[in-house]
Design a protein around this motif. Sequence first.
Motif, mmCIF file in Angstrom:
data_model
loop_
_atom_site.group_PDB
_atom_site.id
_atom_site.type_symbol
_atom_site.label_atom_id
_atom_site.label_comp_id
_atom_site.label_asym_id
_atom_site.label_seq_id
_atom_site.Cartn_x
_atom_site.Cartn_y
_atom_site.Cartn_z
ATOM 1 N N GLN A 1 -56.910 -93.157 -26.206
ATOM 2 C CA GLN A 1 -55.976 -93.223 -24.862
ATOM 3 C C GLN A 1 -56.841 -93.061 -23.735
ATOM 4 O O GLN A 1 -57.522 -92.005 -23.341
ATOM 5 N N THR B 1 -56.225 -86.095 -23.593
ATOM 6 C CA THR B 1 -55.779 -87.121 -24.322
ATOM 7 C C THR B 1 -56.489 -87.293 -25.516
ATOM 8 O O THR B 1 -57.309 -86.692 -25.806
ATOM 9 N N ASN B 2 -55.734 -88.124 -26.540
ATOM 10 C CA ASN B 2 -56.452 -88.305 -27.928
ATOM 11 C C ASN B 2 -57.713 -89.416 -27.421
ATOM 12 O O ASN B 2 -57.619 -89.917 -26.496
ATOM 13 N N PHE C 1 -51.129 -93.656 -19.958
ATOM 14 C CA PHE C 1 -52.265 -93.489 -20.907
ATOM 15 C C PHE C 1 -52.061 -94.255 -21.994
ATOM 16 O O PHE C 1 -51.028 -94.263 -22.665
#
Length: 98
Positions: free
Chosen positions: A22, A18-19, A44
Amino acid sequence: MVISLTEAAVNKLKKIDTNENQFPRIDADIAGGCGISVKFTLIFDEMRRNDTVIEYEGIQIRIDHFTKRYLDEVTQVDYTEEQGFHVGESFSSSACAT
C-alpha cells in the motif's frame, strides 16, 4: 506537475505504518450530473500499472492518469489532527448546456 507536502504532512506520512503493498495515492472523487464537483483525498492503495510516481523527501506519492488531469500544476498536501490530510483545492463547475 509539482506535488508539495507541508512539514506536518511529511511527518504524518513517515509515521503511518502500512503494509508493503500500500502506497499513498492522490484520488479524485468526481460527482455531478449537469455540473461537476471534484474533491481530492489521500488514500492508501495498491500500485496501479500506469501510475505517475512523484517523490517528495523520500515519500512516494502515486497519481493515476484520471486524477492527474484534474490536479493543478502545483498541488499541496497538508495534514491536521482535526481534518486529516487535505489535498489541493476542490472545485466545482455548474456549466450546463441549455
